[in-house]
Design an enzyme around this catalytic site. Sequence first.
Site, PDB file in Angstrom:
ATOM      1  N   ARG A  92      -7.606  -0.518   0.941  1.00 33.30           N
ATOM      2  CA  ARG A  92      -8.107  -1.633   0.276  1.00 33.30           C
ATOM      3  C   ARG A  92      -8.592  -1.229  -1.087  1.00 33.30           C
ATOM      4  O   ARG A  92      -8.661  -2.243  -1.752  1.00 33.30           O
ATOM      5  CB  ARG A  92      -9.222  -2.076   1.335  1.00 33.30           C
ATOM      6  N   LYS A 129       1.035  -1.145  -0.047  1.00 30.85           N
ATOM      7  CA  LYS A 129      -0.024   0.176   0.068  1.00 30.85           C
ATOM      8  C   LYS A 129       0.822   1.093   0.070  1.00 30.85           C
ATOM      9  O   LYS A 129       1.570   1.402   1.039  1.00 30.85           O
ATOM     10  CB  LYS A 129      -0.893  -0.016   1.207  1.00 30.85           C
ATOM     11  N   ASP A 158     -12.088   7.285   3.613  1.00 32.83           N
ATOM     12  CA  ASP A 158     -10.870   6.920   4.543  1.00 32.83           C
ATOM     13  C   ASP A 158     -10.520   5.537   4.363  1.00 32.83           C
ATOM     14  O   ASP A 158      -9.130   5.060   5.040  1.00 32.83           O
ATOM     15  CB  ASP A 158     -11.059   7.512   6.001  1.00 32.83           C
ATOM     16  N   LYS A 199      -9.925  13.055   8.144  1.00 29.02           N
ATOM     17  CA  LYS A 199      -9.533  12.921   9.582  1.00 29.02           C
ATOM     18  C   LYS A 199      -9.160  13.898  10.374  1.00 29.02           C
ATOM     19  O   LYS A 199      -9.304  15.023   9.840  1.00 29.02           O
ATOM     20  CB  LYS A 199      -7.865  11.999   9.377  1.00 29.02           C
ATOM     21  N   GLU A 209      -9.413   3.918   1.975  1.00 33.81           N
ATOM     22  CA  GLU A 209      -8.853   3.975   0.637  1.00 33.81           C
ATOM     23  C   GLU A 209      -7.903   2.797   0.224  1.00 33.81           C
ATOM     24  O   GLU A 209      -7.782   2.470  -0.681  1.00 33.81           O
ATOM     25  CB  GLU A 209      -8.374   5.339   0.403  1.00 33.81           C
TER      26      GLU A 209
HETATM   27  N1  BES Z   1      -4.131   4.779   6.874  1.00 36.74           N
HETATM   28  C1  BES Z   1      -5.362   4.355   7.652  1.00 36.74           C
HETATM   29  C2  BES Z   1      -5.047   3.460   8.879  1.00 36.74           C
HETATM   30  C3  BES Z   1      -4.165   3.697   9.780  1.00 36.74           C
HETATM   31  C4  BES Z   1      -4.352   4.479  10.957  1.00 36.74           C
HETATM   32  C5  BES Z   1      -2.649   3.706   9.669  1.00 36.74           C
HETATM   33  C6  BES Z   1      -3.473   4.601  12.025  1.00 36.74           C
HETATM   34  C7  BES Z   1      -1.693   3.809  10.612  1.00 36.74           C
HETATM   35  C8  BES Z   1      -1.971   4.453  11.780  1.00 36.74           C
HETATM   36  C9  BES Z   1      -6.254   3.820   6.894  1.00 36.74           C
HETATM   37  O1  BES Z   1      -6.380   4.154   5.544  1.00 36.74           O
HETATM   38  C10 BES Z   1      -7.677   4.332   7.629  1.00 36.74           C
HETATM   39  O2  BES Z   1      -7.972   5.323   7.831  1.00 36.74           O
HETATM   40  N2  BES Z   1      -8.518   3.338   7.856  1.00 36.74           N
HETATM   41  C11 BES Z   1      -9.749   3.727   8.608  1.00 36.74           C
HETATM   42  C12 BES Z   1     -10.657   2.706   8.057  1.00 36.74           C
HETATM   43  C13 BES Z   1     -12.200   2.898   8.589  1.00 36.74           C
HETATM   44  C14 BES Z   1     -12.480   4.160   7.809  1.00 36.74           C
HETATM   45  C15 BES Z   1     -13.158   1.566   8.245  1.00 36.74           C
HETATM   46  C16 BES Z   1      -9.442   3.372  10.073  1.00 36.74           C
HETATM   47  O3  BES Z   1      -8.691   2.533  10.490  1.00 36.74           O
HETATM   48  O4  BES Z   1      -9.842   4.056  11.019  1.00 36.74           O
HETATM   49 ZN    ZN Z   2      -4.817   4.600   4.404  1.00 37.49          ZN
HETATM   50 ZN    ZN Z   3      -7.687   6.005   5.273  1.00 36.72          ZN
END
Ligand code: BES
Ligand code: ZN
Ligand code: ZN
Length: 507
Positions: free
Chosen positions: A356, A270, A352, A282, A354
């Site tokens: 996947r 990724k 967010d 965010k 994204e």
């Molecule tokens: N890049 C983030 C995940 C992440 C969070 C990586 C903290 C490193 C540190 C990912 O793209 C994300 O934002 N995921 C969301 C998914 C949710 C919206 C289903 C998450 O984990 O909150």
């Molecule tokens: Zn991310």
């Molecule tokens: Zn994200």
Amino acid sequence: MSFEFLHSSQNNSANSAIQADPSAVPARFEADVLVVFFESDGLRGPVVEIDEATGGLLQQLHKQGEITGKRYECVPLYAPRGLTCKQLLVVGIGSHDEVDAGVLYEASGAAARRLSGKPRATVGFLADGNWSNDQLEQAVAGATMGTSGQDLYRSEKHQTPFEKTVWLQAPVEVVQRGHVTGDGVKLARRLVNMPPDDLYPETFAEEAATIAGRVGLEIEIWDQARLERERCKALLAVARGSTRSPRIVLLHYRGPGCNDTSPNVAFVGKGVTFDSGGLSLKTSEGMLAMKCDMAGAAAALGAIASIAALKISVHVVAAVGLVENMTGGNAYKLGDVVTARSGTTIEIHNTDAEGRVVLADVLDVVADLKPDCIIDAATLTGACMVALGRDIAGIFTNNQSSCDVLKNAARSVGERVWQLPMDKDFDSQISSDVADIKNVGDGRLGGAITAAKLLERFVRDIPWIHVDIAGPAFADKPRPSIAGGGTGSMVRSFIEFTKRIASKKEQ
Ligand code: BES
Ligand code: ZN
Ligand code: ZN
């Protein structure tokens, strides 16, 4: 051998040299510093020889409790009597029975980090002949990695690599292998530490091309037009909110002596060079470290670079999906339905989630190449950190035996992973009312698993392991071996996995 040259703005010295001296006499070694590894249960191995040369100094300090041998304790002894080095640095590695490759990586990393606080001409590390080659290799990797930190953009550097590093009483080949492994980790760390305005899809691709040139990898860079021709509409949807155009980079390594029936591994990463969350924006706090959201891509690149430099007999492809997730006027929206390259339609419930969506297309591209095994690394979910904390990666699979090889590889290099379930009932959580699937589960519970379940849809029946490195990819605080920032998570495990596939040993 070295491929991770210093960033031009990082330091003015050339790439620092590494040597091995299998027959060195430690007491007569001329150096600024000699590093020795000390066990908490007392003097053992080469430490005994050093102690004798100093007339029992180490024994005495151990009795007094000045040197405890506790993990990563560093005790400097200046102008030690009976030795020709100017300083002896005694690094604790804990109790003998618990010393493993991971402990040695951290310990030599801690010593290197500490000593790099000043310029040093020559630093020696005294190897213990009782260590296995794998243990020595990780110790060397730690020392290589530990001299660099977060200095890329500092006018006054906090760390300076040693002009010369010598591993005493260590075989040359093992030291070289450890150094190449450390270089892969350093590369991944440097890319993660680069600010997102300097490292974006196009410049990541340029970095990959530079590395490919140094280690002799074949590279394909798919730009916007190629991605459109390839129908990578899921990846392109994520990229639309940004002015930076996306890329997929494919690196191909064909190991020596390999033919078409040789093992064939694909690493997928990724590479979200910045994750603002998109329209599902965010918070500032949640966004601050999101330059790290390309750590999976950095791990894939670091690993294949080392694998090529080590000339392991395997075919490897590394594929990274590079996008910036932003909120521009053309950004993808909640309720959008995107058609992934495989034809699967994905309803967007949260922009967010994204990673996947990007990986759906990269996995499909890689599946076309029919590798024996696909391993992806991704900073995919906060949920994985809720489950496993900051230091342990979550792993998920559709093929237990390949997963076991990766688990054993990770354990043997000291990277912590923990497998999470992929039970079928989670599939229904990503079903959509209007499309084939949606990009989040029902609610937040089990979020790391529902994310993995989406990826599983795109790997067909190829053995696949997904590694969620959201926790371990980035260190918010300094640790003994690392100043903070990118950690190079999974680079060492991926190299070790590849070695095991090449030699078909599974333990
Ligand atoms: N890049 C983030 C995940 C992440 C969070 C990586 C903290 C490193 C540190 C990912 O793209 C994300 O934002 N995921 C969301 C998914 C949710 C919206 C289903 C998450 O984990 O909150
Ligand atoms: Zn991310
Ligand atoms: Zn994200």
